[in-house]
Design a protein around this motif. Structure first.
Motif, PDB file in Angstrom:
ATOM      1  N   LEU A  63       0.856  -1.190   0.000  1.00 39.21           N
ATOM      2  CA  LEU A  63       0.000   0.000   0.000  1.00 39.21           C
ATOM      3  C   LEU A  63       0.891   1.238   0.000  1.00 39.21           C
ATOM      4  O   LEU A  63       1.838   1.309   0.785  1.00 39.21           O
ATOM      5  N   ALA A  64       0.591   2.190  -0.871  1.00 39.84           N
ATOM      6  CA  ALA A  64       1.416   3.400  -0.953  1.00 39.84           C
ATOM      7  C   ALA A  64       0.556   4.549  -1.478  1.00 39.84           C
ATOM      8  O   ALA A  64      -0.466   4.296  -2.133  1.00 39.84           O
ATOM      9  N   PRO A  65       0.956   5.782  -1.209  1.00 45.00           N
ATOM     10  CA  PRO A  65       0.193   6.898  -1.779  1.00 45.00           C
ATOM     11  C   PRO A  65       0.262   6.831  -3.304  1.00 45.00           C
ATOM     12  O   PRO A  65       1.354   6.652  -3.856  1.00 45.00           O
ATOM     13  N   PRO A  66      -0.859   6.939  -3.996  1.00 43.23           N
ATOM     14  CA  PRO A  66      -0.837   6.878  -5.458  1.00 43.23           C
ATOM     15  C   PRO A  66      -0.418   8.218  -6.054  1.00 43.23           C
ATOM     16  O   PRO A  66      -0.116   9.152  -5.310  1.00 43.23           O
ATOM     17  N   GLY A  67      -0.435   8.303  -7.388  1.00 41.08           N
ATOM     18  CA  GLY A  67      -0.089   9.563  -8.051  1.00 41.08           C
ATOM     19  C   GLY A  67      -1.089  10.653  -7.681  1.00 41.08           C
ATOM     20  O   GLY A  67      -2.186  10.376  -7.185  1.00 41.08           O
ATOM     21  N   GLU A  68      -0.677  11.904  -7.977  1.00 41.99           N
ATOM     22  CA  GLU A  68      -1.491  13.058  -7.582  1.00 41.99           C
ATOM     23  C   GLU A  68      -2.877  13.051  -8.233  1.00 41.99           C
ATOM     24  O   GLU A  68      -3.891  13.338  -7.593  1.00 41.99           O
ATOM     25  N   HIS A  69      -2.897  12.667  -9.529  1.00 43.76           N
ATOM     26  CA  HIS A  69      -4.151  12.684 -10.277  1.00 43.76           C
ATOM     27  C   HIS A  69      -5.173  11.734  -9.653  1.00 43.76           C
ATOM     28  O   HIS A  69      -6.334  12.096  -9.432  1.00 43.76           O
ATOM     29  N   PHE A  70      -4.710  10.531  -9.320  1.00 45.75           N
ATOM     30  CA  PHE A  70      -5.569   9.509  -8.699  1.00 45.75           C
ATOM     31  C   PHE A  70      -6.098  10.034  -7.360  1.00 45.75           C
ATOM     32  O   PHE A  70      -7.295   9.971  -7.069  1.00 45.75           O
ATOM     33  N   THR A  71      -5.188  10.576  -6.535  1.00 45.92           N
ATOM     34  CA  THR A  71      -5.578  11.087  -5.213  1.00 45.92           C
ATOM     35  C   THR A  71      -6.626  12.187  -5.350  1.00 45.92           C
ATOM     36  O   THR A  71      -7.628  12.210  -4.630  1.00 45.92           O
ATOM     37  N   LEU A  72      -6.417  13.091  -6.320  1.00 51.07           N
ATOM     38  CA  LEU A  72      -7.368  14.190  -6.506  1.00 51.07           C
ATOM     39  C   LEU A  72      -8.747  13.676  -6.898  1.00 51.07           C
ATOM     40  O   LEU A  72      -9.766  14.159  -6.411  1.00 51.07           O
ATOM     41  N   ARG A  73      -8.756  12.651  -7.786  1.00 47.39           N
ATOM     42  CA  ARG A  73     -10.060  12.100  -8.219  1.00 47.39           C
ATOM     43  C   ARG A  73     -10.793  11.472  -7.045  1.00 47.39           C
ATOM     44  O   ARG A  73     -11.998  11.631  -6.879  1.00 47.39           O
ATOM     45  N   VAL A  74     -10.050  10.737  -6.205  1.00 47.05           N
ATOM     46  CA  VAL A  74     -10.677  10.083  -5.048  1.00 47.05           C
ATOM     47  C   VAL A  74     -11.174  11.146  -4.061  1.00 47.05           C
ATOM     48  O   VAL A  74     -12.299  11.078  -3.560  1.00 47.05           O
ATOM     49  N   ARG A  75     -10.352  12.165  -3.804  1.00 45.85           N
ATOM     50  CA  ARG A  75     -10.762  13.209  -2.855  1.00 45.85           C
ATOM     51  C   ARG A  75     -11.996  13.949  -3.357  1.00 45.85           C
ATOM     52  O   ARG A  75     -12.889  14.290  -2.598  1.00 45.85           O
ATOM     53  N   ARG A  76     -12.021  14.182  -4.683  1.00 45.20           N
ATOM     54  CA  ARG A  76     -13.187  14.877  -5.248  1.00 45.20           C
ATOM     55  C   ARG A  76     -14.444  14.020  -5.076  1.00 45.20           C
ATOM     56  O   ARG A  76     -15.514  14.505  -4.727  1.00 45.20           O
TER      57      ARG A  76
END
Ligand code: DP6
Length: 332
Positions: A65-78
């Motif tokens: 488990l690791a922090p994903p790329g920025e784009h993925f994180t932004l989509r999930v947060r949105r």
């Protein structure tokens, strides 16, 4: 309460391609899909009122488990922000997600991923939405096809007309008609152009309006074929529809080519199989990989033949799935 949901991917028989409101994933046309069984996402959601931001972790095949790329994180947060708004809640979450299949290779990992996220989040908050509401909430992630991944069997996602009515409905339950999907992976890397960009560019194709006219007849044909379990009627229409999606992509301005040499090789093999009496039909989403749909009695022949192809790196044998579940084992 920490909750883990498993939601399946799906393969569209009639494709969502082109949106009238891309931000809210409101499609230009209705779509129909078959829910898959072995290609799924798992997502653990832990409500954390102490956090000021949502924390996102991802596990890629066999990794940690690791922090994903920025784009993925932004989509999930949105998506989480929209879920909070839709459910009137405020708390933040720690979430972890993984897929049972290669991500971003045109195998609808965002469909299963956002469906699992909506499912786990609502359950973690103690909310029990109806299937229709869950489908709407899954769609809010921006991946329209997620709307179809919250139920099993064969599913139709009508185009609207209003946002509140834009949720998927079941057409036929899994177990009432089992079909196989032998997925030929000819390219397991991420696709060069996202579906999001594809939807946006679709409207620039000079053939887009013609597609809107044709797709209505195809929808009727596919819906009737599913309800009547009429394989002879279903097969040709789904292959025609897949070619049509790629025709729109290739004629968009600028054009998008999702196909790789392996895509054409598999399309050719599927034609050869049919000429030899093995009934199988191909469909592709926005990617190079080919889903070969067939009845269970043809599955071994199809799989054996696909494995022999030079351009086919591996195959996944999947089929009609029963829909999402909750699992006891958490990722966090
Ligand atoms: C070609 O906007 O749902 O798969 O976010 O990549 O899952 P992702 O795509 P989405 O568009 C899906 C496009 C399609 C056809 C379909 O599944 O209907």
């Amino acid at each position: 309460m920490k909750t883990t949901a498993q939601a399946p991917s799906n393969i569209a028989f009639i494709k969502y391609w082109g949106a009238r409101d891309l931000d809210r994933a409101l499609p230009c046309n209705a779509s129909i899909s078959m829910t898959l069984e072995r290609c799924f996402s798992r997502c653990t959601v832990e409500p954390r009122p102490d956090l000021e931001h949502d924390e996102v972790l991802f596990r890629s095949a066999g990794g940690e488990l690791a922090p994903p790329g920025e784009h993925f994180t932004l989509r999930v947060r949105r998506h989480l922000t929209r879920l909070r708004r839709a459910t009137g809640r405020e708390e933040h979450f720690r979430i972890a997600t993984e897929n049972s299949f290669p991500s971003a290779a045109g195998l609808a990992s965002s469909a299963s991923g956002f469906a699992a996220l909506a499912l786990a989040t609502t359950r973690a908050l103690g909310i029990e939405p109806s299937n229709g509401e869950l489908s709407r909430l899954a769609r809010l992630g921006g991946s329209g096809s997620a709307a179809r991944s919250v139920m099993g069997g064969y599913v139709e996602w009508p185009a609207g007309p209003e946002e509140e009515e834009c949720y998927a409905v079941p057409l036929l339950a899994a177990g009432q008609w089992d079909l196989c999907d032998v997925i030929a992976l000819v390219d397991d890397g991420p696709k060069a152009t996202s579906s999001l960009e594809g939807h946006r560019l679709a409207l620039t194709s000079p053939y887009f309006e013609t597609r809107q006219r044709c797709v209505t007849d195809r929808l009727d044909a596919v819906r009737a074929a599913i309800v009547d379990r009429d394989w002879e009627r279903l097969g040709p229409v789904i292959e025609e529809e897949a070619i049509d999606l790629h025709l729109i992509a290739m004629s968009s301005r600028p054009p998008i080519f999702y196909w790789k040499p392996g895509t054409l090789q598999v399309l050719e093999v599927v034609r050869r199989l049919r000429a030899d009496g093995v009934s199988a039909w191909a469909t592709m989403d926005a990617g190079a990989n080919v889903h070969v749909i067939c009845r269970p009695e043809a599955e071994d022949d199809v799989a054996a033949c696909l494995k022999l192809q030079r351009e086919v790196r591996s195959i996944i044998r999947d089929g009609t799935g029963r829909g999402p579940t909750f699992v006891e084992e958490h990722l966090l």
